[in-house]
Design a protein around this motif. Sequence first.
Motif, PDB file in Angstrom:
ATOM      1  N   ARG A 148       0.842  -1.198   0.000  1.00  0.00           N
ATOM      2  CA  ARG A 148       0.000   0.000   0.000  1.00  0.00           C
ATOM      3  C   ARG A 148       0.877   1.247   0.000  1.00  0.00           C
ATOM      4  NH1 ARG A 148      -5.239   1.820   2.721  1.00  0.00           N
ATOM      5  NH2 ARG A 148      -5.130   4.016   2.229  1.00  0.00           N
ATOM      6  N   ASP A 149       0.575   2.166  -0.893  1.00  0.00           N
ATOM      7  CA  ASP A 149       1.324   3.429  -0.940  1.00  0.00           C
ATOM      8  C   ASP A 149       0.755   4.389   0.094  1.00  0.00           C
ATOM      9  OD1 ASP A 149       3.096   2.757  -2.927  1.00  0.00           O
ATOM     10  OD2 ASP A 149       1.812   3.473  -4.548  1.00  0.00           O
ATOM     11  N   ILE A 150       1.644   4.995   0.856  1.00  0.00           N
ATOM     12  CA  ILE A 150       1.211   5.990   1.835  1.00  0.00           C
ATOM     13  C   ILE A 150       1.787   7.334   1.443  1.00  0.00           C
ATOM     14  CG2 ILE A 150       0.948   4.335   3.710  1.00  0.00           C
ATOM     15  CD1 ILE A 150       3.594   5.450   4.832  1.00  0.00           C
ATOM     16  N   ARG A 151       1.116   8.373   1.920  1.00  0.00           N
ATOM     17  CA  ARG A 151       1.507   9.757   1.626  1.00  0.00           C
ATOM     18  C   ARG A 151       1.526  10.544   2.938  1.00  0.00           C
ATOM     19  NH1 ARG A 151      -1.483   7.873  -2.476  1.00  0.00           N
ATOM     20  NH2 ARG A 151      -1.002   8.545  -4.599  1.00  0.00           N
ATOM     21  N   PRO A 152       2.218  11.657   2.985  1.00  0.00           N
ATOM     22  CA  PRO A 152       2.124  12.507   4.172  1.00  0.00           C
ATOM     23  C   PRO A 152       0.667  12.918   4.397  1.00  0.00           C
ATOM     24  CG  PRO A 152       3.975  13.180   2.825  1.00  0.00           C
ATOM     25  CD  PRO A 152       3.217  12.148   2.034  1.00  0.00           C
ATOM     26  N   GLY A 153       0.233  12.836   5.640  1.00  0.00           N
ATOM     27  CA  GLY A 153      -1.151  13.146   5.990  1.00  0.00           C
ATOM     28  C   GLY A 153      -1.970  11.905   6.293  1.00  0.00           C
ATOM     29  N   ASP A 154      -1.487  10.716   5.916  1.00  0.00           N
ATOM     30  CA  ASP A 154      -2.195   9.471   6.220  1.00  0.00           C
ATOM     31  C   ASP A 154      -2.098   9.162   7.705  1.00  0.00           C
ATOM     32  OD1 ASP A 154      -2.932   9.076   3.612  1.00  0.00           O
ATOM     33  OD2 ASP A 154      -1.399   7.568   3.177  1.00  0.00           O
ATOM     34  N   THR A 155      -3.110   8.469   8.213  1.00  0.00           N
ATOM     35  CA  THR A 155      -3.134   8.044   9.608  1.00  0.00           C
ATOM     36  C   THR A 155      -2.906   6.544   9.656  1.00  0.00           C
ATOM     37  OG1 THR A 155      -4.715   9.786  10.118  1.00  0.00           O
ATOM     38  CG2 THR A 155      -4.487   8.027  11.724  1.00  0.00           C
ATOM     39  N   ILE A 156      -1.961   6.108  10.482  1.00  0.00           N
ATOM     40  CA  ILE A 156      -1.624   4.694  10.590  1.00  0.00           C
ATOM     41  C   ILE A 156      -1.854   4.253  12.032  1.00  0.00           C
ATOM     42  CG2 ILE A 156       0.193   2.967  10.368  1.00  0.00           C
ATOM     43  CD1 ILE A 156       1.463   4.704   8.245  1.00  0.00           C
ATOM     44  N   ALA A 157      -2.645   3.183  12.207  1.00  0.00           N
ATOM     45  CA  ALA A 157      -2.885   2.583  13.524  1.00  0.00           C
ATOM     46  C   ALA A 157      -2.017   1.339  13.634  1.00  0.00           C
ATOM     47  CB  ALA A 157      -4.346   2.237  13.694  1.00  0.00           C
ATOM     48  N   ILE A 158      -1.188   1.285  14.653  1.00  0.00           N
ATOM     49  CA  ILE A 158      -0.235   0.194  14.843  1.00  0.00           C
ATOM     50  C   ILE A 158      -0.518  -0.452  16.193  1.00  0.00           C
ATOM     51  CG2 ILE A 158       2.213  -0.399  15.021  1.00  0.00           C
ATOM     52  CD1 ILE A 158       2.729   2.307  13.557  1.00  0.00           C
ATOM     53  N   ARG A 159      -0.693  -1.782  16.184  1.00  0.00           N
ATOM     54  CA  ARG A 159      -0.910  -2.523  17.424  1.00  0.00           C
ATOM     55  C   ARG A 159       0.311  -3.394  17.659  1.00  0.00           C
ATOM     56  NH1 ARG A 159      -4.901  -7.117  17.836  1.00  0.00           N
ATOM     57  NH2 ARG A 159      -4.790  -6.704  15.614  1.00  0.00           N
ATOM     58  N   GLN A 160       1.049  -3.125  18.738  1.00  0.00           N
ATOM     59  CA  GLN A 160       2.239  -3.890  19.091  1.00  0.00           C
ATOM     60  C   GLN A 160       2.024  -4.455  20.486  1.00  0.00           C
ATOM     61  OE1 GLN A 160       5.107  -0.682  18.468  1.00  0.00           O
ATOM     62  NE2 GLN A 160       6.024  -1.878  16.824  1.00  0.00           N
ATOM     63  N   GLY A 161       1.700  -5.739  20.556  1.00  0.00           N
ATOM     64  CA  GLY A 161       1.403  -6.364  21.834  1.00  0.00           C
ATOM     65  C   GLY A 161       0.118  -5.793  22.400  1.00  0.00           C
ATOM     66  N   ALA A 162       0.139  -5.370  23.647  1.00  0.00           N
ATOM     67  CA  ALA A 162      -1.041  -4.787  24.278  1.00  0.00           C
ATOM     68  C   ALA A 162      -1.159  -3.293  23.997  1.00  0.00           C
ATOM     69  CB  ALA A 162      -0.972  -5.011  25.788  1.00  0.00           C
ATOM     70  N   LEU A 163      -0.152  -2.733  23.363  1.00  0.00           N
ATOM     71  CA  LEU A 163      -0.099  -1.296  23.099  1.00  0.00           C
ATOM     72  C   LEU A 163      -0.610  -0.970  21.706  1.00  0.00           C
ATOM     73  CD1 LEU A 163       1.157   0.247  25.419  1.00  0.00           C
ATOM     74  CD2 LEU A 163       3.128   0.642  24.020  1.00  0.00           C
ATOM     75  N   SER A 164      -1.412   0.074  21.589  1.00  0.00           N
ATOM     76  CA  SER A 164      -1.872   0.563  20.295  1.00  0.00           C
ATOM     77  C   SER A 164      -1.398   1.995  20.125  1.00  0.00           C
ATOM     78  CB  SER A 164      -3.396   0.521  20.210  1.00  0.00           C
ATOM     79  OG  SER A 164      -3.846  -0.802  20.197  1.00  0.00           O
ATOM     80  N   ARG A 165      -0.937   2.300  18.929  1.00  0.00           N
ATOM     81  CA  ARG A 165      -0.489   3.655  18.619  1.00  0.00           C
ATOM     82  C   ARG A 165      -1.197   4.127  17.364  1.00  0.00           C
ATOM     83  NH1 ARG A 165       5.959   3.785  18.456  1.00  0.00           N
ATOM     84  NH2 ARG A 165       6.138   4.942  20.372  1.00  0.00           N
ATOM     85  N   THR A 166      -1.513   5.388  17.319  1.00  0.00           N
ATOM     86  CA  THR A 166      -2.052   6.008  16.120  1.00  0.00           C
ATOM     87  C   THR A 166      -1.122   7.154  15.774  1.00  0.00           C
ATOM     88  OG1 THR A 166      -4.278   5.438  16.826  1.00  0.00           O
ATOM     89  CG2 THR A 166      -4.082   7.048  15.070  1.00  0.00           C
ATOM     90  N   VAL A 167      -0.559   7.100  14.565  1.00  0.00           N
ATOM     91  CA  VAL A 167       0.407   8.114  14.161  1.00  0.00           C
ATOM     92  C   VAL A 167      -0.036   8.767  12.858  1.00  0.00           C
ATOM     93  CG1 VAL A 167       2.346   6.998  15.307  1.00  0.00           C
ATOM     94  CG2 VAL A 167       1.866   6.446  12.949  1.00  0.00           C
ATOM     95  N   LEU A 168       0.363  10.005  12.700  1.00  0.00           N
ATOM     96  CA  LEU A 168       0.104  10.773  11.494  1.00  0.00           C
ATOM     97  C   LEU A 168       1.425  10.850  10.716  1.00  0.00           C
ATOM     98  CD1 LEU A 168      -1.902  12.595   9.936  1.00  0.00           C
ATOM     99  CD2 LEU A 168      -0.986  14.500  11.253  1.00  0.00           C
ATOM    100  N   VAL A 169       1.392  10.473   9.453  1.00  0.00           N
ATOM    101  CA  VAL A 169       2.596  10.478   8.628  1.00  0.00           C
ATOM    102  C   VAL A 169       2.931  11.922   8.267  1.00  0.00           C
ATOM    103  CG1 VAL A 169       3.623   9.706   6.463  1.00  0.00           C
ATOM    104  CG2 VAL A 169       2.039   8.209   7.691  1.00  0.00           C
ATOM    105  N   LEU A 170       4.140  12.351   8.633  1.00  0.00           N
ATOM    106  CA  LEU A 170       4.599  13.709   8.321  1.00  0.00           C
ATOM    107  C   LEU A 170       5.572  13.730   7.155  1.00  0.00           C
ATOM    108  CD1 LEU A 170       5.250  15.116  11.905  1.00  0.00           C
ATOM    109  CD2 LEU A 170       3.222  15.386  10.491  1.00  0.00           C
ATOM    110  N   GLY A 171       6.326  12.652   6.996  1.00  0.00           N
ATOM    111  CA  GLY A 171       7.320  12.619   5.929  1.00  0.00           C
ATOM    112  C   GLY A 171       7.594  11.206   5.476  1.00  0.00           C
TER     113      GLY A 171
END
Length: 139
Positions: A45-68
């Motif tokens: 999947r191609d991503i661009r700056p401004g996309d939102t990525i939800a990452i689940r690592q173990g019991a932890l979930s992170r939501t990050v905004l792509v800046l670069g």
Amino acid sequence: MTPPDTLRLDKWLWSARFFKTRSLAVEEIGKGRIQVNDAAAKPSRDIRPGDTIAIRQGALSRTVLVLGLSAQRGPAPVAQKLYEETPESLAARAAWVESQRLAPEPGAGRMQGRPTKRDRRAIDHSASGWGERWSASVD
């Protein structure tokens, strides 16, 4: 050299240092632990700056905004400039860390759970004492 307009998801996760290798990133994407803009994603999947990525690592979930975007893996300070974690994600992570501090997982510490062989010997030694040890010799 000008940065690319789009980049593969697995390559971005690797260059942003979420995963140590691209194959680990592909594996986690395949398990459905990564979502892009609230949709299931594939490694290509191609991503661009401004996309939102939800990452689940173990019991932890992170939501990050792509800046670069960066096609190569660099030092950690540079990798951290490629994304920004959302305030909701930061608050949820802080709450999870606090809950782990207040009520740790049972058996998480070394002193909990089954004793090691060395601990067991120390328990046996202190309980019975050396002099009361059974022996086959006739006294």
